[in-house]
Structure formats: C-alpha cells, structure tokens
Design a protein around this motif. Structure first.
Motif, PDB file in Angstrom:
ATOM      1  N   THR A   1     -56.229 -10.789  38.617  1.00 31.51           N
ATOM      2  CA  THR A   1     -57.130  -9.828  38.914  1.00 31.51           C
ATOM      3  C   THR A   1     -57.571  -9.545  37.465  1.00 31.51           C
ATOM      4  OG1 THR A   1     -55.747  -9.164  40.743  1.00 31.51           O
ATOM      5  CG2 THR A   1     -57.647  -7.601  40.001  1.00 31.51           C
TER       6      THR A   1
ATOM      7  N   ILE B   1     -50.624  -6.061  36.767  1.00 26.74           N
ATOM      8  CA  ILE B   1     -51.320  -6.496  37.969  1.00 26.74           C
ATOM      9  C   ILE B   1     -52.687  -6.664  37.911  1.00 26.74           C
ATOM     10  CG2 ILE B   1     -49.617  -5.036  39.287  1.00 26.74           C
ATOM     11  CD1 ILE B   1     -51.602  -2.611  39.255  1.00 26.74           C
TER      12      ILE B   1
ATOM     13  N   ARG C   1     -48.756  -1.322  33.273  1.00 28.55           N
ATOM     14  CA  ARG C   1     -48.928  -2.315  34.223  1.00 28.55           C
ATOM     15  C   ARG C   1     -50.439  -3.000  34.258  1.00 28.55           C
ATOM     16  NH1 ARG C   1     -48.085   0.573  39.588  1.00 28.55           N
ATOM     17  NH2 ARG C   1     -47.719  -1.510  40.398  1.00 28.55           N
TER      18      ARG C   1
ATOM     19  N   LYS D   1     -57.407  -7.903  44.764  1.00 34.42           N
ATOM     20  CA  LYS D   1     -56.373  -8.567  44.436  1.00 34.42           C
ATOM     21  C   LYS D   1     -56.765 -10.150  43.903  1.00 34.42           C
ATOM     22  CE  LYS D   1     -51.600  -9.180  44.852  1.00 34.42           C
ATOM     23  NZ  LYS D   1     -51.538 -10.342  44.118  1.00 34.42           N
TER      24      LYS D   1
ATOM     25  N   THR E   1     -57.582  -3.691  44.296  1.00 34.82           N
ATOM     26  CA  THR E   1     -56.339  -3.433  43.035  1.00 34.82           C
ATOM     27  C   THR E   1     -57.229  -2.404  42.302  1.00 34.82           C
ATOM     28  OG1 THR E   1     -55.707  -5.579  43.059  1.00 34.82           O
ATOM     29  CG2 THR E   1     -55.375  -4.357  41.187  1.00 34.82           C
TER      30      THR E   1
ATOM     31  N   VAL F   1     -55.973   2.591  40.853  1.00 35.46           N
ATOM     32  CA  VAL F   1     -55.361   1.260  40.606  1.00 35.46           C
ATOM     33  C   VAL F   1     -54.046   1.285  41.263  1.00 35.46           C
ATOM     34  CG1 VAL F   1     -54.809  -0.362  38.563  1.00 35.46           C
ATOM     35  CG2 VAL F   1     -56.592   1.515  38.334  1.00 35.46           C
ATOM     36  N   ASP F   2     -54.114   0.160  42.326  1.00 32.56           N
ATOM     37  CA  ASP F   2     -52.877  -0.012  42.993  1.00 32.56           C
ATOM     38  C   ASP F   2     -52.357   1.147  43.596  1.00 32.56           C
ATOM     39  OD1 ASP F   2     -51.087  -2.092  43.794  1.00 32.56           O
ATOM     40  OD2 ASP F   2     -49.504  -1.282  42.366  1.00 32.56           O
TER      41      ASP F   2
END
Lengths: 263, 219, 238
Positions: free
Chosen positions: A209, A177, A99, A47, A22, A81-82
């Motif tokens: 996370t 997230i 997020r 994650k 993540t 990030v993601d």
C-alpha cells in the motif's frame, strides 16, 4: 465547485470497493494563520493500492502526506490509518509511525551509522528485535534493493540513488502496513532515478500500500492505480491513472500535465 | 543585609560612577586599538607573503593560548621597564587589552572575509573590477555583514573582561564595587548591585546584537 | 631597560615547587570545572532544542544569566555572597568546615559559567543537523528520547568537537581567575614568585610557556580524537 470537479473512482478501477481502506483521509484542513495549506481534503487508499499525489509545488501535497503519520498536525478533519485515528490525542503516535514506512526527498539516512545500522536501529529499539534477527532482515532487504555489498559503508560513501534505496530498505525493515514517499526522486540525478523507481515499481507489484508524492509521471501512468491532483491546498482530481492521463477534467490539471510532460 | 542604608549607595555613587566611566573608557579604547591592530593582522594573514602571514598567525595563536590575566600582569610589569619610568595602571592595562583583543578580532575578521565564497571574487574579477575594487565593493560588504554581530559579541565579552583589571588595582567599576563593599562591610549588597548593573548592560547589548543579526539576515 | 636576569630562579627551591604546585591546581580546577560544564551545558543545550516551550525558556534563562555577568564577579558572588544568603547552618558550614573552599568555589563558578557556553555550542550542533533527521527518526517510530540518544546527540557530538576544544582551552585559561579568591594556580604562583624575587619576567615566561605547551597538547589530542570519530565519507571540516 471543487466537488463537482472531483471524480469518483470509476467501477472499472482495479481496486475493488470491498477492500478496506488502509488510509482514510476525511475533510482535512490546515492553516498557518491566514495562510491555508490544506483545504477540505478527502481521499482514501485501500489495502494494496498505489496512489500518486501530484500537483504544482506549494500545492500542499507533501504536507498532506506528512499528516498521515502525524509529522504535520491538522486543525480539522480526520485521518484514520488501519483503524487508528492519527489526530486523536490518545493515539500512541510513536507506535503508529513504527507501522508506517516513510521515504524522504533527501533520504535522511543517519550519517554516523553504517548502512546496515541504519536499517537495524529502529528494528532493535522500537520493535525490540534481536540484533541478529534485525541484521538478517536488513541484509535480505539490502540484497533486494541491489545493495547487498554496501552494508558496511556509511551513507556519505554512497551515491544519492543508492542512499535512497537504503532508505526504502530501512522503511521496509519495519514490516510496514503502508509506505509514504515524499518526492523520493526529486533530489536525484537523472541517471539515478531509474534504479529507485524500479524498486518502487516492484514494491507496488508486490501489493504494498503506497502513497507517493512525485513528479514522475511515468510512474504515475504505468504503476499507480490512482492519481490525486492537488493545487492550492485542495484536491481537484482523484481518478484511476489511465483516466487522469487520458482526459483530466480540470483546466489546472491539464496545464500542469502539459507543462510537466513537455520536459 | 537588613542594616543596609540606601543612603549609603547615594554616598558612594560618584565613586562607582567614576569606576564605570573607567570601564567604558577602557572598552572603547581597546575596541578601537584592538580593531585596528586586528584588521592589520587579518590582512597580513590573508594577503601577506608567507613569512608575514606566518608572523601574524604566530601572534594570533600565541596570544590566544595565554590567559588574559597573564597578559595584564605581563604589561603591568613590562611597560614601566621598557619606558624606564612608572606609568599608570590604566595605560599598561589598555596596552594589554589592545594587544590581547587584536588577536581575537583578527580571527573574526579573517573568518568573515574567508566565509565569502571564492567564486564571488572570481565573478568580480571576471566583470573587470580590479582586485582592490573587488574587495571594496563585493567581498568586504558581504564579509562585514557576517562578522559585525560576532565582533559586537566579542566586544561585550571584552567589556566583561575589563573587570580583570581588578588584579592590578585599576579602579574600574568592578574594583570600585569591591573596594566599597569591603570598606563599608556590605559585600552581599554591593556585589549583587554589581551583578544587576553588569547583567542589565550586557543583556541589553546582546539583545541588540541579536536584533541586528536578524535584520541583517532577513532582507 | 635595566633588569637583572636570573633564569636560575626557576629551577631553584622553593620556586620550582611553587610553579609545579600552580600547574597542578590549574589542571585540577580546569579538569573538574570542565566535567561540570559538560554535564550542565549539554543538558541546558538539549533543553533549548526541545519542543516544550517551558524547557526552552528555562534553558535560555540559564544561558543569558551566566553569559551576561563577568566571570570574576560570578566567582565573588559564589565565594562572598552565596554563604550569606543560604540558611545559616549551611552558610556556616561552607564558611567554616568546607575543605578547600577556594578550590570548590573556583570549580563551581568556572564550571557553571562555561556550561552556558557549552550549552550554546550544543544547541547549535543539534540545530545544524536539520529537521529531516528528526522527522526520519520520528517516522520510524523512535521516541523523542530515543531520537536524541541514537541520532541527534551522536551526530551533534561530532559537530561540536571543534568548538568544544576551544571552550576547553578557555576553561584552562579562565582557571587563572581563581587567583582572585586566593587559589594559587599557575598564574598566581608566577605572580607570587615575582613579588618574592623581583624576577617577574622569568617567572611569567615560565608560566606563559607552560600555558602554550598545555594548549598545544590539548589541541593535538583533540584533533586526533576528531579524526578518530570522523564519519566515513564526510570530509572533515577545515
């Protein structure tokens, strides 16, 4: 020198390698003029992982954390990030930040808003949720952190521990997230720390996370999946927490642990 | 504007210079007198018995709720009446400024002294210093450091305020410029000249105060 | 001290009417100048706190300019100099056709002068909030504009209420300078009565007391406002 001391995540670690990262920090460096704050730091958080970052004060751990959501800039390296690159000029930082949840050392609740308004503000203004939906979500989270009866209070009417739990609820309300914690218990009286750590522990168990900068070694040992140890702007160790506590591989980590565990 | 003769400025320079000296004279005397009276008022408010403190508070609050021009008019009218003979505009203006500025200086001094935490006094007394010694060696040195920049800023404002003696016709710099501007029929040039002079003086002074402020904060 | 007292001057016509007219102009000048000062001052104050360097420089230039020139001279520049420097049609319009030129000059001069002081209070009020709040707002995904609108300005507004009260009182007091460009506000009218009747003490007393009452009223009203908007749990500052 540092590379040799750096320990790779061992195969017995609970986080399996297949899960996507993540947060992927790759060779980050940052300096103010001649002063190097971060030096070639790399780490990743998969994650559902909870990672504690620790080290002496001034080691750069808080700066590294703030780089993840772009509150601090860095001169070289990359953070993804993601799938979104934080340092990229074209990245919509505001959107990315909405997020990622963040919890600050001094809570930073908005003093002029009630507890519930603190939690609904960004939901309504950033995520465009309706007031009703935001309030329902806020109340659910407040109950979850044990403060369902404090919705109408103002932050200054709460204790430090209560304020920090509100701050956690405020961050969770955005359905993040990942969550960043910047020394969440350092400004709290000892008897307040437990309540906050309980909420954080529950979060970790639920699979959030998390990247946590803290001196709470109990949390690091029992809750975190991995521990990253920093000193002088470098990452000196990155190991499953059981390994880190059983046998830290660097002298500096040993000294740090002996000092902090003696307290 | 195009027919402005630079020699004109040379010709009127002595007159304007005299005006500037009057402004500075007024400033320095008002600073000295206002500072003394202001200190006295501050001490009365902090250390005086209740009626004395109330008297000082009434003085400060009363003066601060009236426009400076009004005070200048008052003393222009009153001073000759009280003394019983005509007296120059300079003296009556000076009295007005001393009386008026004292109220503002008093507040700054009081706030400066009270900004030093109470525990400092307790610590000084606990170490065996007498009350006067505690103020002399512990409280005042800290207070002065805090209020000096504010006192100086107030004095820059005071310098700008000396221009108000225009209303009683005292020939300070502002009045000298205005008189010359009207006599020579060059309002634009002379007023812009005055802007340049005032701005240069006040800007330089306020930058110096900021520098002082930074230096007193850093060590 | 030989002085012939006659307090009845104050209630006899036309002098009572003069005083009331003076009070009216004082309120009209101060009120309009305050609106202008707030609008310009808050904008300039915010400029000085923005991350953008050009914006900060612009704000600083404004404050330094208007703070370092005596208000009296600023009024003269607006009144005597500006119409000459503007293009002829506009300058002539101001000189010949602008209704109430003394009034509008006083409002603009006093308003823009006070704006520099309001800007400094606004800047200090925002900077007193601390960087943590800005970071927290940014971390939750609020844009810069949103964090000013919902977080920084509402908190700063409460911080600056006490200093702004004294700025407002300054506007009321400084409106007396309008007499130098011929607007007979309260101080000007009392001066007028003095020259007409030689009863200066009575006239000045009336004007002075009116200022004291005005000032006290403003302080009481704004203290009530302060209590009204105080943030629960935070002690009101002494």
């Amino acid at each position: 020198m540092t590379i040799s001391a750096l320990r790779k995540a061992s195969p017995i670690a609970p986080a399996s390698v297949e899960r996507p990262a993540t947060i992927e920090i790759t060779r980050i460096s940052k300096s103010y003029g001649a002063l190097e704050v971060l030096n070639d730091c790399s780490m990743s958080i998969r994650k559902g992982e909870a990672v504690v970052v620790c080290g002496p004060s001034g080691s750069g751990k808080s700066t590294l954390l703030k780089c993840v959501n772009g509150l601090e800039t860095f001169q070289s390296g990359s953070i993804v990030v993601d799938g979104v690159s934080v340092g990229d000029r074209n990245t919509d930082l505001t959107r990315l930040r909405s997020r990622i949840g963040m919890v600050f050392q001094h809570f930073e609740l908005y003093p002029h808003l009630s507890v519930l308004e603190n939690i609904t503000l960004a939901q309504v203004k950033v995520l465009r949720r309706s007031k009703t939906e935001a309030s329902e979500k806020g109340m659910t989270l407040l109950r979850r952190v044990g403060l369902g009866d404090k919705a109408g209070c103002h932050p200054a009417q709460l204790s430090g521990g209560q304020q920090q739990r509100v701050a956690i609820a405020r961050a969770l309300a955005m359905d993040p997230i990942a969550m960043l914690f910047d020394e969440p218990t350092s400004a709290l009286d000892p008897e307040m720390i437990k309540d906050v750590l309980e909420v954080m522990t529950e979060l970790a168990r639920d699979g959030m996370t998390m990247m946590v900068v803290t001196h709470e070694m109990g949390f690091a040992r029992h809750v975190a999946d991995r521990v990253v140890f920093m000193d002088d702007g470098r990452i000196l160790e990155d190991a499953p927490s059981s390994v880190f506590f059983a046998q830290p591989s660097t002298e500096r980590a040993r000294i740090f642990l002996s000092k902090i565990l003696r307290q | 504007m195009s027919d402005f003769d630079p020699d004109l400025l040379k010709a009127v320079a002595p007159f304007l210079w005299d005006g500037l000296l009057t402004s500075f004279g007024l400033l320095l005397l008002a600073m000295a007198g206002g500072g003394l009276l202001g200190s006295l008022l501050a001490v009365m408010r902090i250390a005086g018995p209740r009626p004395i403190a109330a008297l000082a508070a009434g003085y400060v609050n009363g003066l601060r709720s009236v426009p400076l021009i009004m005070v200048i008019f008052w003393f222009y009218l009153l001073v000759p009446l009280v003394i019983g003979r005509a007296i120059g505009a300079f003296t009556s203006a000076l009295v007005a400024f001393v009386i008026f500025e004292a109220a503002y200086y008093a507040e700054i001094i009081r706030a400066g002294i009270q900004s030093v935490p109470k525990q400092q006094l307790a610590a000084a007394l606990a170490s065996g210093l007498g009350p006067l010694q505690a103020y002399r060696f512990v409280i005042l040195p800290q207070a002065v450091r805090k209020m000096l920049p504010i006192l100086l800023s107030q004095s820059i404002a005071l310098f700008q305020d000396t221009s108000l003696v225009y209303v009683v016709g005292l020939h300070d710099f502002m009045t000298a410029v205005s008189v010359t501007a009207n006599r020579e029929g060059h309002l634009v040039e002379f007023y812009l000249f005055a802007v340049a002079i005032y701005f240069t003086l006040c800007f330089a002074a306020s930058q110096s105060v900021q520098l002082l402020n930074r230096q007193s904060v850093s060590p | 001290m030989s002085y012939r007292w006659d307090w009845s001057v104050l209630v006899s016509e036309p002098y009572l009417g003069w005083l009331l007219a003076g009070l009216g102009w004082t309120l009209l000048v101060a009120g309009a100048a305050w609106v202008l000062a707030l609008a310009v001052g808050v904008t300039v104050g915010v400029l000085r706190t923005l991350p953008n360097r050009a914006a900060r420089t612009l704000g600083t230039a404004y404050v330094e300019t208007f703070r370092n020139i005596p208000l009296l001279l600023q009024l003269f520049v607006w009144y005597f100099v500006l119409p000459e420097l503007l293009p002829a049609p506009i300058g002539n319009w101001i000189k010949r056709e602008l209704p109430l030129p003394e009034y509008w000059t006083a409002v603009i001069g006093l308003g823009l002068f006070t704006a520099a002081r309001v800007a400094e209070q606004t800047r200090a009020g925002i900077q007193a909030i601390g960087r943590g709040q800005t970071l927290a707002a940014a971390a939750s995904g609020l844009t810069l504009a949103q964090s000013y609108r919902y977080i920084l300005l509402p908190i700063a507004a409460r911080n600056v209420l006490p200093p702004l009260t004294s700025e407002f009182l300054n506007v009321v007091k400084n409106s007396s300078l309008a007499l130098t460009i011929g607007l007979l506000e309260l101080t000007g009218q009392s001066r007028q009565i003095e020259s007409a009747t030689f009863h200066g003490i009575e006239a000045f007393t009336a004007a002075t007391l009116t200022y004291v009452v005005l000032t006290t009223a403003v302080i009481l009203v704004l203290r009530a406002v302060e209590r009204l908007v105080a943030i629960p749990g935070l002690m009101a500052r002494a």
